[in-house]
Design a protein around this motif. Structure first.
Motif, PDB file in Angstrom:
ATOM      1  N   ILE A   1       0.126   5.841   3.732  1.00 59.63           N
ATOM      2  CA  ILE A   1       0.266   4.650   2.905  1.00 59.63           C
ATOM      3  C   ILE A   1       0.346   3.435   3.823  1.00 59.63           C
ATOM      4  N   ALA A   2      -0.307   2.352   3.409  1.00 60.25           N
ATOM      5  CA  ALA A   2      -0.288   1.118   4.198  1.00 60.25           C
ATOM      6  C   ALA A   2       0.088  -0.048   3.290  1.00 60.25           C
ATOM      7  N   LEU A   3       1.017  -0.866   3.730  1.00 62.59           N
ATOM      8  CA  LEU A   3       1.410  -2.078   3.024  1.00 62.59           C
ATOM      9  C   LEU A   3       0.762  -3.269   3.712  1.00 62.59           C
TER      10      LEU A   3
ATOM     11  N   GLU B   1      -6.111   1.670  -4.002  1.00 56.11           N
ATOM     12  CA  GLU B   1      -5.227   0.525  -3.802  1.00 56.11           C
ATOM     13  C   GLU B   1      -4.361   0.316  -5.033  1.00 56.11           C
ATOM     14  N   ILE B   2      -3.073   0.108  -4.812  1.00 63.84           N
ATOM     15  CA  ILE B   2      -2.119  -0.212  -5.878  1.00 63.84           C
ATOM     16  C   ILE B   2      -1.354  -1.443  -5.425  1.00 63.84           C
ATOM     17  N   ASP B   3      -1.645  -2.568  -6.055  1.00 61.95           N
ATOM     18  CA  ASP B   3      -1.047  -3.852  -5.654  1.00 61.95           C
ATOM     19  C   ASP B   3      -1.320  -4.099  -4.165  1.00 61.95           C
ATOM     20  N   ASP B   4      -0.265  -4.190  -3.360  1.00 60.82           N
ATOM     21  CA  ASP B   4      -0.439  -4.467  -1.932  1.00 60.82           C
ATOM     22  C   ASP B   4      -0.470  -3.199  -1.079  1.00 60.82           C
TER      23      ASP B   4
END
Length: 242
Positions: free
Chosen positions: A129-131, A100-103
């Motif tokens: 990738i998932a936001l 995980e990187i930020d959101d």
């Protein structure tokens, strides 16, 4: 130009794939409510095959469960099932890396699918990738990996070895072949006007809009070579000339 089903018939025999598709799908018929598509004998056989294999725990599906358990032990991972009730395959995936990187959630998944309409299977990786925004996730596949390489190499190889050890006679369908369209092919579980070989054999999970990495013109062809003394090796890979 869309890739239409073709191959070098003087060197490879991919006809069993076409014959299996033709046996179960009414090539050229529209899949509408009032068409005769669903009356095609092959579609009726496919419906019965899906029911007995996916919903009534046939010998094949029980062997598939044992295969997943064996791979989980060897790879020390959880293998999540992705078998879809109407698609003609047994399928699953391994999450081999995530962070995980930020959101954002970045993950690497390795998918395997075993067709129930013939002795065919395929394996591929997906960089995803998932936001996350509030309670929603916006997902995207950045890249699809179609041969063993980098982070995927070990697990890809283990899965392939175990498939062929467990399911005797099953052959790997190369990406070069399963990406192709067959004119007039429509599958029973989605409404697209035209479908690829992958959709007829497996399911809807391969993201054909993503970038592709790996050996796109040679990996997996070795199992389909025929003995032809008249064949001349002009080039070392599988596709027909441009």
């Amino acid at each position: 130009m869309e890739p239409i089903f073709t191959f070098r018939t003087d060197r490879y025999d991919f006809w069993p794939i076409y014959e299996a598709i033709k046996a179960y799908y009414p090539i050229g018929l529209e899949r509408t409510e009032h068409s005769i598509y669903f009356q095609y004998p092959g579609i009726k056989r496919l419906e019965a095959l899906v029911e007995t294999t996916l919903h009534q725990k046939s010998d094949l599906s029980q062997t598939w469960d044992a295969f997943r358990e064996q791979c989980e032990k060897e790879l020390n991972v959880n293998i999540a099932g992705t078998t879809y009730g109407q698609a003609p395959s047994l399928s699953a995936f391994v999450e081999i890396a995530t962070r995980e990187i930020d959101d954002y959630i970045i993950s690497k998944e390795l998918h395997v699918a075993l067709s129930i309409i013939g002795p065919f299977y395929t394996i591929y990786g997906m960089d995803k990738i998932a936001l996350k925004e509030s309670d929603r996730y916006y997902r995207q596949t950045n890249r699809t990996i179609i041969s063993p390489q980098a982070t995927y190499a070990h697990d890809f190889t283990v899965l392939r070895e175990n498939v062929e050890k467990t399911f005797e006679g099953y052959r790997f369908v190369p990406h070069f072949i399963h990406q192709m369209f067959i004119e007039g092919l429509r599958v029973r579980y989605q409404d697209d006007a035209q479908n690829r070989v992958y959709h007829a054999l497996f399911n809807y999970l391969f993201d054909f809009d993503s970038a592709v990495a790996g050996d796109t013109h040679g990996y997996g062809f070795d199992q389909w070579v025929i003995d032809n003394p008249d064949w001349t090796d002009h080039w070392k890979v599988g596709p027909p000339p441009e």
